[in-house]
Design a protein around this motif. Structure first.
Motif, PDB file in Angstrom:
ATOM      1  N   GLU A 175       8.274 -17.584   0.616  1.00  0.00           N
ATOM      2  CA  GLU A 175       9.555 -17.627  -0.104  1.00  0.00           C
ATOM      3  C   GLU A 175      10.192 -16.236  -0.212  1.00  0.00           C
ATOM      4  N   GLY A 176      10.177 -15.526   0.897  1.00  0.00           N
ATOM      5  CA  GLY A 176      10.828 -14.216   0.958  1.00  0.00           C
ATOM      6  C   GLY A 176      10.050 -13.084   0.297  1.00  0.00           C
ATOM      7  N   LYS A 177       8.912 -13.410  -0.342  1.00  0.00           N
ATOM      8  CA  LYS A 177       8.097 -12.356  -0.968  1.00  0.00           C
ATOM      9  C   LYS A 177       6.867 -12.097  -0.107  1.00  0.00           C
ATOM     10  N   LYS A 178       6.293 -10.906  -0.251  1.00  0.00           N
ATOM     11  CA  LYS A 178       5.055 -10.605   0.475  1.00  0.00           C
ATOM     12  C   LYS A 178       3.918 -10.588  -0.539  1.00  0.00           C
ATOM     13  N   ILE A 179       3.047 -11.560  -0.434  1.00  0.00           N
ATOM     14  CA  ILE A 179       1.999 -11.714  -1.459  1.00  0.00           C
ATOM     15  C   ILE A 179       0.603 -11.487  -0.854  1.00  0.00           C
ATOM     16  N   PRO A 180      -0.335 -10.993  -1.669  1.00  0.00           N
ATOM     17  CA  PRO A 180      -1.687 -10.733  -1.139  1.00  0.00           C
ATOM     18  C   PRO A 180      -2.386 -12.007  -0.650  1.00  0.00           C
ATOM     19  N   VAL A 181      -3.054 -11.887   0.480  1.00  0.00           N
ATOM     20  CA  VAL A 181      -3.932 -12.927   1.046  1.00  0.00           C
ATOM     21  C   VAL A 181      -5.275 -12.280   1.306  1.00  0.00           C
ATOM     22  N   PRO A 182      -6.405 -12.913   0.972  1.00  0.00           N
ATOM     23  CA  PRO A 182      -6.588 -14.206   0.355  1.00  0.00           C
ATOM     24  C   PRO A 182      -5.790 -14.323  -0.941  1.00  0.00           C
ATOM     25  N   PHE A 183      -5.250 -15.516  -1.132  1.00  0.00           N
ATOM     26  CA  PHE A 183      -4.460 -15.804  -2.327  1.00  0.00           C
ATOM     27  C   PHE A 183      -5.317 -15.527  -3.559  1.00  0.00           C
ATOM     28  N   ASN A 184      -4.829 -14.641  -4.463  1.00  0.00           N
ATOM     29  CA  ASN A 184      -5.648 -14.255  -5.618  1.00  0.00           C
ATOM     30  C   ASN A 184      -4.792 -14.215  -6.884  1.00  0.00           C
ATOM     31  N   LEU A 185      -5.324 -13.673  -7.955  1.00  0.00           N
ATOM     32  CA  LEU A 185      -4.576 -13.662  -9.221  1.00  0.00           C
ATOM     33  C   LEU A 185      -3.296 -12.834  -9.091  1.00  0.00           C
ATOM     34  N   ASN A 186      -3.347 -11.752  -8.343  1.00  0.00           N
ATOM     35  CA  ASN A 186      -2.123 -10.951  -8.136  1.00  0.00           C
ATOM     36  C   ASN A 186      -1.059 -11.758  -7.404  1.00  0.00           C
ATOM     37  N   SER A 187      -1.485 -12.578  -6.436  1.00  0.00           N
ATOM     38  CA  SER A 187      -0.526 -13.407  -5.691  1.00  0.00           C
ATOM     39  C   SER A 187       0.202 -14.337  -6.655  1.00  0.00           C
ATOM     40  N   ILE A 188      -0.559 -14.896  -7.609  1.00  0.00           N
ATOM     41  CA  ILE A 188       0.034 -15.828  -8.582  1.00  0.00           C
ATOM     42  C   ILE A 188       1.146 -15.136  -9.377  1.00  0.00           C
ATOM     43  N   TYR A 189       0.851 -13.901  -9.843  1.00  0.00           N
ATOM     44  CA  TYR A 189       1.849 -13.190 -10.666  1.00  0.00           C
ATOM     45  C   TYR A 189       3.067 -12.770  -9.835  1.00  0.00           C
TER      46      TYR A 189
END
Ligand code: FAD
Ligand code: UDP
Length: 372
Positions: free
Chosen positions: A89-103
């Motif tokens: 959704e246009g954001k760059k999120i940490p993978v493996p998906f973790n608690l930071n990805s959620i925030y």
């Protein structure tokens, strides 16, 4: 007269050649149909002086001290912790998906709730495969699991394998679990290192021995009737060895678009995954991984491809799923009947091995099957 003909100069073939020559004084001929040693781990310095992996990014990580100690005879190391972001959704999120990805993705109120439920259900620091977390009856976690499945796993897996996550052996997507943690590293292994001067240099040192002759640009079948040897070690595709007598084992391939970019950096981290859009799955920027400094940079874009026999593509991945594993078992039964041939390798064993696993397997074969 050679003691061993080894087909394939990747990790499997090179470890066994080195052990047999240095520990048992065996005479070896190691043959590869490519024009270089190192198999899929082959690397080279490009025009910017950046160490580039020709067959896609190879990041070394292991929990095995034995494997690190063994390879350390042939290379020094630099530390490297791989980081991966995925575009969602246009954001760059940490993978493996973790608690930071959620925030990064959800408003604070919802993120707090997801975090609380994850820690309560699985425990902080736990890794949960996506296919397992989808089975939950907890409605908040179910929502989160479906979101992660849809946005991280579904599209990427369809591109990479032409299969849905649940159509593959669960071990494939379990390689990249949901991680109940704030650790953004891709791997958590004890040893996360890169060979200081590259993999190719490490292979050169492994194979540099008076008892080891190297023959490149040659399919082992071309010379098998010409030279004399006692035993074969085969590290290529097992179905090829048996002339596809039970049918072809399926493989996946990739095409790597390696580009030199005229700026110091291209992206924020070593790898960015594109689960949802584009024909490619991921883009890797090598200098993060291999440690060079340059005013330019080099990237590899990975396009998944179907592997077809007699085409130009290389079979990179076995496809772990029930019917393929069953077909492999039929070849394995044949392999057990053949005397004087040892099968060892990602394609010879039809197993999704990482580098450390194939080194461990080759060392194990040397210790158990050959040495004793
Ligand atoms: P290979 O490296 O494939 O070597 C087999 C050799 O046999 C090849 O050189 C081939 O040319 C030769 N050969 C085959 N048939 C014949 C024949 N008939 N005659 C002569 N020669 C023949 N692992 C990690 O730990 N970390 C990573 O980050 C990582 N990234 C990867 C990324 C990609 C895109 C791929 C494909 C793999 C990755 N791996 C990674 C896995 C790693 O590449 C393998 O574990 C390792 O290379 C397996 O070694 P091998 O010797 O079994 O096979
Ligand atoms: N995967 C995914 N989305 C990601 C990363 C991985 O769906 O962002 C799935 C996909 O099926 C992939 C598998 O997890 O093939 C294993 O990923 P890994 O990064 O271990 O693959 P490799 O580096 O071996 O190609």
């Amino acid at each position: 007269m050679f003691d061993y003909l080894i087909a394939g100069a990747g990790f499997a073939g090179s470890v066994l050649a080195e052990r047999l020559a240095t520990q048992l004084d065996k005479k070896i001929i190691i043959i590869d149909k490519r024009n270089h040693i190192g198999g899929n781990a082959y690397d080279y310095y490009d025009e910017n002086g950046i160490l580039v992996h020709k067959y896609g990014p190879h990041i070394f990580h292991t929990n095995s001290k034995k494997v690190v100690d063994y390879l350390s005879k042939f290379t020094e190391w630099i530390p490297y912790f791989h980081k991966v972001l995925a575009v969602v959704e246009g954001k760059k999120i940490p993978v493996p998906f973790n608690l930071n990805s959620i925030y990064e993705l959800f408003p604070q109120k919802y993120a707090n709730k997801f975090e609380e439920e994850l820690i309560k259900t699985f425990g902080y620091g736990q890794k949960v495969p996506i296919l397992k977390i989808r089975e939950t009856s907890n409605s908040e976690l179910k929502f989160l699991a479906e979101y992660v499945y849809d946005n991280i796993f579904y599209g990427y897996t369809l591109k990479q394998w032409e299969l849905k996550p649940e159509e593959l052996d669960p071990s494939v997507t379990a390689r990249v679990p949901i991680y109940v943690s704030r650790d953004n590293r891709y791997f958590q292994d004890t040893y996360q290192l890169m060979p200081k001067e590259g993999y190719t240099k490490m292979f050169e040192r492994m194979l540099s021995h008076k008892n080891i002759k190297i023959l490149l640009n040659t399919d082992y079948k071309e010379i098998i009737d010409i030279i004399k040897f006692n035993k074969i070690i085969f590290t290529g595709p097992i179905d090829e060895f048996f002339n596809y007598q039970f049918g072809e084992l399926p493989y996946r391939s990739l095409v790597f678009d390696i580009q030199s970019i005229n700026s110091e950096y291209y992206q924020e981290v070593g790898t960015i995954n594109y689960p949802n859009n584009n024909d490619y799955t991921r883009i890797t920027e090598f200098k993060y991984i291999t440690g060079q400094h340059s005013k330019n940079t080099s990237i590899a874009i990975e396009y998944p491809m179907r592997f077809e026999l007699n085409g130009n593509l290389i079979p990179y991945y076995p496809i772990p799923k029930k019917e393929n594993n069953e077909l492999y078992s039929r070849y394995l039964k044949e392999a057990e009947k053949v005397k004087n041939v040892i099968f060892c390798g990602r394609l010879a064993d039809y197993k999704y091995y990482n580098m450390d696993q194939i080194v461990a397997r080759a060392l194990n074969i040397f210790e158990k099957e050959i040495f004793l």
